[in-house]
Design an enzyme around this catalytic site. Structure first.
Site, short mmCIF file in Angstrom:
data_model
loop_
_atom_site.label_atom_id
_atom_site.label_comp_id
_atom_site.label_asym_id
_atom_site.label_seq_id
_atom_site.Cartn_x
_atom_site.Cartn_y
_atom_site.Cartn_z
N ASP A 112 72.01 -49.25 118.29
CA ASP A 112 71.68 -48.41 116.41
C ASP A 112 72.92 -49.22 115.60
O ASP A 112 72.38 -49.19 114.57
CB ASP A 112 72.64 -46.63 117.11
CG ASP A 112 72.66 -46.52 116.13
OD1 ASP A 112 71.40 -45.86 115.10
OD2 ASP A 112 73.05 -45.77 115.59
N LYS A 144 73.56 -41.50 119.68
CA LYS A 144 74.92 -41.37 119.82
C LYS A 144 75.04 -40.63 120.50
O LYS A 144 76.52 -40.16 120.93
CB LYS A 144 75.34 -41.62 118.48
CG LYS A 144 75.41 -43.52 118.16
CD LYS A 144 75.60 -43.57 116.08
CE LYS A 144 75.00 -42.88 115.21
NZ LYS A 144 74.61 -42.88 114.29
N ARG A 200 68.53 -51.86 108.79
CA ARG A 200 67.66 -50.80 107.91
C ARG A 200 68.52 -50.41 106.51
O ARG A 200 68.22 -49.68 105.69
CB ARG A 200 67.57 -49.63 108.69
CG ARG A 200 67.26 -49.32 109.85
CD ARG A 200 67.24 -47.67 110.94
NE ARG A 200 66.66 -46.58 109.91
CZ ARG A 200 67.76 -45.60 110.46
NH1 ARG A 200 68.31 -46.09 111.18
NH2 ARG A 200 67.73 -44.85 109.38
N SER A 206 68.99 -42.61 115.86
CA SER A 206 69.61 -43.14 115.61
C SER A 206 70.53 -41.71 116.08
O SER A 206 71.43 -42.61 116.66
CB SER A 206 69.84 -43.93 114.29
OG SER A 206 71.34 -43.55 113.96
N HIS A 223 77.10 -32.75 113.82
CA HIS A 223 76.20 -34.33 112.91
C HIS A 223 76.04 -33.61 111.85
O HIS A 223 74.65 -32.26 112.22
CB HIS A 223 76.07 -35.06 114.04
CG HIS A 223 75.62 -36.18 112.96
ND1 HIS A 223 76.04 -37.08 113.01
CD2 HIS A 223 74.81 -36.58 112.52
CE1 HIS A 223 75.94 -38.13 112.69
NE2 HIS A 223 74.48 -37.87 112.26
#
Ligand code: URA
Length: 429
Positions: free
Chosen positions: A165, A191, A172, A187, A86
């Site tokens: 999320d 996930k 946000r 967040s 990620h």
């Protein structure tokens, strides 16, 4: 029975700098997901968290509550180990595209649930959608089957994964509360943990084009995420990498796919190859396959085979011609010398304004739009040579894109000493 709290009580506690209890956190995340806590109340709480922070226990509990808001996937039936990567988001960051098929070709399955771009940072799904026919949505069953057959899937996260999320991230984004470390860490990690990957490598971007502008904050974010992953039983490592200069030579959807295919064919810009291999080594290590050399697999052409299979499996035609923007505009070097700076944020904003990104969720993106730069920091340039080429379908967009590039690069006289910022800045495990 779970304790019922009151949204205002939770907001006031965090506003006044108190620690939230486990039961306050469980309640507020669940109540927000189910519409009991209103957007404006969650916005106030997010701002209080941004201003007053959270300790490790609170972040860990918040992450667990977000995971519990939805389903968890399970890849334990696969015949090979899983690893995911990620990135916290950058400009020209197309690394997932060559990385997922490369790691698959090395024998490790890659379940990549990716997102779309918002603002100046690009999104992997938008990039892949420039491949004619390619589909981002897969059922959980189709994803599992493709992971077993091809070894790599890049697709959109289903609506069932961490719905708290999805709601909170969108909130946000419009309330100036994206940059809170507890909220970014929970967040991303909610996930990834819900997705069920066995190991995870985080590419935490640092610099003008990243959410984290300085190394100290990037380290704090990386440490927080590594701790969350490790506590959840996911082997997690973070690399801190430079995002003061954009990656490679292109920013924009089809432009970045083309550059990624060049990497898979054994060419491509050196920094994209370096980061792809560094992340591949970490992913293989996390999955217990450090014995495989990803550089040799890349050179063998097997990663390209895996890319072709991965694209075809999701309806795409890997041999189709990629879309090209209707109009281009060239920015020439204003003087001769050495390019000492090309600012990632300036390039990212230009690509976005040319139509590669969207101004708000739901907007369409242009497949061919973006920026190509013809020199990287450290390269010599000659007055009048093309420095950047802007691509768009709508020439009216050039003016604002050019404005965002104003002051976005420096050319120093030839012979000026130049020290390149290293791409790999730190590793946290
Ligand atoms: N990416 C995410 O998924 N969440 C964040 O908060 C920031 C980047």
């Amino acid at each position: 029975m779970a304790t019922v709290h009151d949204a205002v009580e939770v907001i006031i506690a965090k506003r006044d700098g108190a620690e939230l209890s486990d039961s306050q956190i469980d309640w507020v995340v669940d109540a927000y997901t189910n519409g009991v806590v209103a957007d404006e109340q969650m916005a106030a709480l997010a701002m209080a968290i941004l201003l007053n922070g959270m300790n490790r226990r609170e972040i860990s509990r918040w992450t667990k509550a977000m995971i519990a808001s939805g389903e968890r996937m399970d890849f334990s039936s696969l015949s090979r180990p899983t690893s995911d990567k990620h990135s916290t988001g950058g400009v020209g960051d197309k690394i997932t595209l060559p990385l997922a098929p490369l790691v698959a070709a090395c024998g490790v399955a890659v379940p990549q649930l990716s997102g779309r771009g918002l603002g100046h940072t690009g999104g992997t799904l938008d990039k892949l959608e420039s491949v004619p026919g390619w589909q981002a949505s897969l059922s959980n069953e189709a994803m599992l089957a493709q992971l077993e057959d091809v070894g790599a899937v890049i697709c959109a996260a289903g609506a069932g994964l961490a719905p708290a999320d999805k709601k909170l991230y969108a909130l946000r984004d419009v309330t100036g509360t994206v940059e809170a470390i507890p909220l970014i860490a929970s967040s991303i990690m909610s996930k990834k943990i819900a997705e069920g990957t066995g190991s995870l490598v985080l590419d935490v971007k640092v610099g003008t084009g990243a959410f984290m502008k300085d190394l100290a904050r990037a380290r704090e974010l990386a440490r927080t995420m590594v701790a969350l992953g490790t506590d959840a039983g996911v082997h997690t490592v973070a690399l801190l990498t430079d995002m003061s200069t954009p990656l490679g030579l292109t920013a924009g959807n089809a432009l970045e796919v083309r550059e990624s295919v060049e990497v898979l064919a054994g060419g491509g810009p050196a920094d994209v190859v370096e980061l792809t291999l560094a992340l591949a080594r970490e992913m293989l290590g996390g999955a217990g396959r450090s014995d495989v050399d990803p550089a040799a697999v890349l050179a063998s052409g097997k990663a390209m085979d895996a890319w072709n299979q991965m694209i075809s499996a999701q309806g795409g035609d890997p041999s189709a011609t990629l879309p090209v923007a209707r109009e281009t505009h060239v920015v020439n070097a204003p003087s001769s010398g050495v390019l000492t700076r090309l600012d990632a944020m300036a390039v990212g904003l230009a690509a976005w304004r040319l139509g590669a990104g969207r101004a708000k969720l739901g907007d369409d993106v242009q497949a061919g739009a973006g920026v190509v730069w013809h020199a990287r920091p450290g390269d010599p340039v000659t007055e009048g040579q093309p420095l950047l080429t802007l691509h768009t379908d709508e020439p009216a967009r050039f003016e604002r894109a050019l404005a965002s590039l104003d002051g976005g690069y420096d050319i120093a006289p030839a012979g000026t000493p130049f020290a390149a910022t290293p791409l790999l800045l730190d590793r946290i495990s």
